[in-house]
Motif scaffolding. Structure first.
Motif, PDB file in Angstrom:
ATOM      1  N   SER A 132      30.354  20.511 -30.439  1.00 24.56           N
ATOM      2  CA  SER A 132      30.351  21.923 -30.089  1.00 24.56           C
ATOM      3  C   SER A 132      29.310  22.729 -30.864  1.00 24.56           C
ATOM      4  O   SER A 132      29.163  23.935 -30.639  1.00 24.56           O
ATOM      5  N   ALA A 133      28.582  22.075 -31.764  1.00 24.63           N
ATOM      6  CA  ALA A 133      27.533  22.766 -32.511  1.00 24.63           C
ATOM      7  C   ALA A 133      26.330  23.016 -31.609  1.00 24.63           C
ATOM      8  O   ALA A 133      26.138  22.319 -30.603  1.00 24.63           O
ATOM      9  N   LEU A 134      25.524  24.017 -31.943  1.00 24.71           N
ATOM     10  CA  LEU A 134      24.299  24.224 -31.190  1.00 24.71           C
ATOM     11  C   LEU A 134      23.426  22.979 -31.303  1.00 24.71           C
ATOM     12  O   LEU A 134      23.391  22.320 -32.351  1.00 24.71           O
ATOM     13  N   PRO A 135      22.717  22.636 -30.234  1.00 18.46           N
ATOM     14  CA  PRO A 135      21.996  21.360 -30.223  1.00 18.46           C
ATOM     15  C   PRO A 135      20.751  21.357 -31.093  1.00 18.46           C
ATOM     16  O   PRO A 135      20.133  22.395 -31.338  1.00 18.46           O
ATOM     17  N   ASP A 136      20.406  20.178 -31.536  1.00 18.74           N
ATOM     18  CA  ASP A 136      19.123  19.942 -32.194  1.00 18.74           C
ATOM     19  C   ASP A 136      18.082  19.836 -31.077  1.00 18.74           C
ATOM     20  O   ASP A 136      18.253  19.043 -30.150  1.00 18.74           O
ATOM     21  N   PRO A 137      17.022  20.617 -31.115  1.00 17.38           N
ATOM     22  CA  PRO A 137      16.007  20.524 -30.062  1.00 17.38           C
ATOM     23  C   PRO A 137      15.494  19.105 -29.832  1.00 17.38           C
ATOM     24  O   PRO A 137      15.075  18.772 -28.711  1.00 17.38           O
ATOM     25  N   ALA A 138      15.558  18.262 -30.866  1.00 16.47           N
ATOM     26  CA  ALA A 138      15.102  16.879 -30.711  1.00 16.47           C
ATOM     27  C   ALA A 138      15.931  16.128 -29.668  1.00 16.47           C
ATOM     28  O   ALA A 138      15.430  15.207 -29.018  1.00 16.47           O
ATOM     29  N   ASP A 139      17.200  16.554 -29.500  1.00 14.89           N
ATOM     30  CA  ASP A 139      18.069  15.895 -28.539  1.00 14.89           C
ATOM     31  C   ASP A 139      17.650  16.170 -27.098  1.00 14.89           C
ATOM     32  O   ASP A 139      18.068  15.452 -26.171  1.00 14.89           O
ATOM     33  N   PHE A 140      16.855  17.218 -26.886  1.00 17.25           N
ATOM     34  CA  PHE A 140      16.435  17.595 -25.539  1.00 17.25           C
ATOM     35  C   PHE A 140      14.915  17.562 -25.376  1.00 17.25           C
ATOM     36  O   PHE A 140      14.409  18.004 -24.339  1.00 17.25           O
ATOM     37  N   ALA A 141      14.217  17.023 -26.360  1.00 18.97           N
ATOM     38  CA  ALA A 141      12.756  16.989 -26.305  1.00 18.97           C
ATOM     39  C   ALA A 141      12.247  16.173 -25.120  1.00 18.97           C
ATOM     40  O   ALA A 141      11.151  16.433 -24.602  1.00 18.97           O
ATOM     41  N   HIS A 142      13.046  15.200 -24.682  1.00 15.98           N
ATOM     42  CA  HIS A 142      12.631  14.334 -23.575  1.00 15.98           C
ATOM     43  C   HIS A 142      13.000  14.895 -22.204  1.00 15.98           C
ATOM     44  O   HIS A 142      12.588  14.353 -21.178  1.00 15.98           O
ATOM     45  N   VAL A 143      13.780  15.972 -22.171  1.00 14.21           N
ATOM     46  CA  VAL A 143      14.341  16.462 -20.910  1.00 14.21           C
ATOM     47  C   VAL A 143      13.340  17.333 -20.159  1.00 14.21           C
ATOM     48  O   VAL A 143      12.808  18.306 -20.701  1.00 14.21           O
ATOM     49  N   SER A 144      13.109  16.963 -18.903  1.00 14.67           N
ATOM     50  CA  SER A 144      12.251  17.754 -18.021  1.00 14.67           C
ATOM     51  C   SER A 144      12.922  18.007 -16.680  1.00 14.67           C
ATOM     52  O   SER A 144      12.313  18.587 -15.784  1.00 14.67           O
ATOM     53  N   GLU A 145      14.184  17.542 -16.530  1.00 14.41           N
ATOM     54  CA  GLU A 145      14.959  17.753 -15.309  1.00 14.41           C
ATOM     55  C   GLU A 145      16.306  18.346 -15.732  1.00 14.41           C
ATOM     56  O   GLU A 145      17.113  17.675 -16.381  1.00 14.41           O
ATOM     57  N   TRP A 146      16.545  19.613 -15.372  1.00 18.39           N
ATOM     58  CA  TRP A 146      17.729  20.345 -15.811  1.00 18.39           C
ATOM     59  C   TRP A 146      18.637  20.563 -14.612  1.00 18.39           C
ATOM     60  O   TRP A 146      18.249  21.230 -13.643  1.00 18.39           O
TER      61      TRP A 146
END
Length: 235
Positions: A5-19
């Motif tokens: 439930s913590a705010l995410p680490d941007p590194a966890d979504f660095a690979h995401v390009s499809e939302w």
């Protein structure tokens, strides 16, 4: 142990390009008087179709929803209804309860890559809702129950159909949903999964099974503030 439930680490979504976003109770809060209107319309539809009283109709409605993914799917399988008639009637609701959400709009607009709405409802309902929120123009497309050939989430083949239709790379995708069971298939595909929860589960959930699996391994993140979560994910 990681706090989901913590705010995410941007590194966890660095690979995401499809939302990929569910619509109802995901892009707007559960306390908005929108899906509750649809819920009442569905009960009335079942009542009129089967000649039941309100309580009996609601029991059938919720059983079909639980067992088949949507009330519509259950009614089609057991009673052969016209899906177009159902979708038109249950989405004949007052959208004025949905207010513009500039913070969410800004957060979605800032996401790198493509954005989709993936809903068990139909496209007209998704468009009216997203337009009322002020976020419709930020999405590349809408994948609705008709595009899914009327097979609703959480059916795994529906996610496969979505990915194929839009050429979505599953290993670069993130899925946002309010129902834990609808994140099982995306997680199995390798998508990052985010569960949207209300601020008071006990107050707004009237079906206990709806939040079963919230603590499952198929849930990567949990948030009750989608806009803040998205901003943190790409900070």
């Amino acid at each position: 142990m990681t706090d989901k439930s913590a705010l995410p680490d941007p590194a966890d979504f660095a690979h995401v390009s499809e939302w990929v976003f569910d619509l109802d109770n995901t892009l707007y809060p559960r306390h908005t008087d929108l899906f509750s209107q649809i819920d009442k319309k569905m009960t009335a539809y079942v009542r009129d179709l089967l000649g039941l009283d309100h309580d009996a109709a609601r029991e059938v409605q919720k059983r079909y929803y639980r067992d088949h993914g949507t009330t519509l799917q259950g009614l089609m399988l057991h009673h052969g209804i016209d899906p177009s008639d159902f979708l038109e009637k249950v989405h004949d609701i007052d959208y004025s309860w949905v207010k513009p959400d500039p913070a969410l709009g800004a957060a979605i607009k800032a996401l790198p890559g493509r954005k989709f709405i993936f809903t068990n409802g139909d496209t007209p309902h998704a468009e009216r809702t997203a337009r009322a929120l002020g976020i419709l123009d930020h999405f590349d497309d809408i994948f609705d129950i008709l595009a899914a050939d009327l097979k609703p989430k959480p059916a795994p083949e529906t996610y496969d159909r979505f990915l194929a239709r839009h050429g979505v790379h599953k290993d670069r995708a993130a899925m946002f949903e309010d129902l834990p069971r609808n994140l099982v298939a995306p997680h199995a595909l390798g998508m990052r999964t985010v569960l949207i929860v209300p601020t008071n589960l006990d107050r707004v959930f009237d079906e206990v099974w709806e939040h079963e699996g919230r603590d499952g391994a198929h849930i990567d993140h949990i948030t009750d503030d989608l806009a803040a979560f998205l901003l943190a994910a790409v900070a």
